[in-house]
Design a protein around this motif. Structure first.
Motif, PDB file in Angstrom:
ATOM      1  N   UNK A  35       3.206  61.322  28.477  1.00  0.00           N
ATOM      2  CA  UNK A  35       3.566  60.565  27.286  1.00  0.00           C
ATOM      3  C   UNK A  35       4.925  59.901  27.462  1.00  0.00           C
ATOM      4  N   UNK A  36       5.050  58.759  26.897  1.00  0.00           N
ATOM      5  CA  UNK A  36       6.296  58.008  27.005  1.00  0.00           C
ATOM      6  C   UNK A  36       6.045  56.610  26.497  1.00  0.00           C
ATOM      7  N   UNK A  37       6.832  55.697  26.954  1.00  0.00           N
ATOM      8  CA  UNK A  37       6.658  54.339  26.474  1.00  0.00           C
ATOM      9  C   UNK A  37       5.833  53.534  27.468  1.00  0.00           C
ATOM     10  N   UNK A  38       4.971  52.735  26.927  1.00  0.00           N
ATOM     11  CA  UNK A  38       4.137  51.849  27.739  1.00  0.00           C
ATOM     12  C   UNK A  38       4.801  50.468  27.737  1.00  0.00           C
ATOM     13  N   UNK A  39       4.125  49.483  28.277  1.00  0.00           N
ATOM     14  CA  UNK A  39       4.709  48.145  28.299  1.00  0.00           C
ATOM     15  C   UNK A  39       4.633  47.470  26.944  1.00  0.00           C
ATOM     16  N   UNK A  40       3.842  48.033  26.018  1.00  0.00           N
ATOM     17  CA  UNK A  40       3.727  47.512  24.656  1.00  0.00           C
ATOM     18  C   UNK A  40       3.362  48.694  23.751  1.00  0.00           C
ATOM     19  N   UNK A  41       3.553  48.543  22.441  1.00  0.00           N
ATOM     20  CA  UNK A  41       3.174  49.623  21.523  1.00  0.00           C
ATOM     21  C   UNK A  41       1.694  49.990  21.654  1.00  0.00           C
ATOM     22  N   UNK A  42       1.385  51.254  21.313  1.00  0.00           N
ATOM     23  CA  UNK A  42       0.014  51.764  21.491  1.00  0.00           C
ATOM     24  C   UNK A  42      -1.027  50.905  20.788  1.00  0.00           C
ATOM     25  N   UNK A  43      -0.746  50.470  19.573  1.00  0.00           N
ATOM     26  CA  UNK A  43      -1.735  49.662  18.841  1.00  0.00           C
ATOM     27  C   UNK A  43      -2.023  48.360  19.584  1.00  0.00           C
ATOM     28  N   UNK A  45      -1.616  47.894  22.808  1.00  0.00           N
ATOM     29  CA  UNK A  45      -2.326  48.243  24.043  1.00  0.00           C
ATOM     30  C   UNK A  45      -3.806  48.485  23.775  1.00  0.00           C
ATOM     31  N   UNK A  46      -4.114  49.161  22.664  1.00  0.00           N
ATOM     32  CA  UNK A  46      -5.524  49.418  22.345  1.00  0.00           C
ATOM     33  C   UNK A  46      -6.282  48.115  22.151  1.00  0.00           C
ATOM     34  N   UNK A  47      -5.669  47.166  21.487  1.00  0.00           N
ATOM     35  CA  UNK A  47      -6.348  45.904  21.189  1.00  0.00           C
ATOM     36  C   UNK A  47      -6.360  44.935  22.363  1.00  0.00           C
ATOM     37  N   UNK A  48      -5.300  44.914  23.159  1.00  0.00           N
ATOM     38  CA  UNK A  48      -5.132  43.816  24.110  1.00  0.00           C
ATOM     39  C   UNK A  48      -5.029  44.206  25.574  1.00  0.00           C
ATOM     40  N   UNK A  49      -5.226  45.469  25.926  1.00  0.00           N
ATOM     41  CA  UNK A  49      -5.012  45.841  27.331  1.00  0.00           C
ATOM     42  C   UNK A  49      -5.929  45.077  28.276  1.00  0.00           C
TER      43      UNK A  49
END
Length: 127
Positions: A35-43, A45-49
């Motif tokens: 767990x940590x920070x991704x390149x964008x917020x989780x929401x 990332x879920x929509x646009x990965x």
């Protein structure tokens, strides 16, 4: 017997009747190993990965651009999200990629060409 059936029906109906959970859609149970920070917020990332990965793929294949501090490379995803036990983002319903994609009933074609394990180094030709 009737009493037991009523208790089971009540237990199943209670979450739907609780206003705190009204309108919520159950989410898949995914084990996040790092767990940590991704390149964008989780929401986001879920929509646009998938669009981020396609963009990175196009940059890599067509322009030879690899990596970068905030790149959406598949290898970077796998490095953070692979299971510590298996080193993979596939292989179980709790695996990061497989768990979400099975929950959403979305087929991936990433693994047709790529290795889902962390640390895997392809031996193919370099650009």
């Amino acid at each position: 017997m009737l009493r037991a059936l009523l208790l089971v029906a009540l237990a199943l109906a209670l979450p739907a009747l609780n206003p705190a959970h009204a309108g919520e859609v159950p989410k898949p149970v995914i084990k996040i190993e790092n767990p940590g920070s991704c390149i964008a917020p989780a929401a986001e990332m879920r929509r646009n990965h998938m669009e981020m990965l396609k963009h990175q793929r196009n940059l890599t294949l067509r322009e030879g651009v690899r990596g970068g501090a905030k790149s959406a490379s598949l290898n970077a995803c796998i490095e953070c999200h692979a299971s510590k036990a298996t080193g993979s983002v596939r292989g179980s319903d709790e695996a990061f990629c497989q768990g979400c994609h099975e929950y959403a009933a979305v087929k991936t074609d990433c693994w047709d060409c790529h290795q889902p394990k962390a640390g895997y180094k392809a031996t193919g030709a370099k650009p």
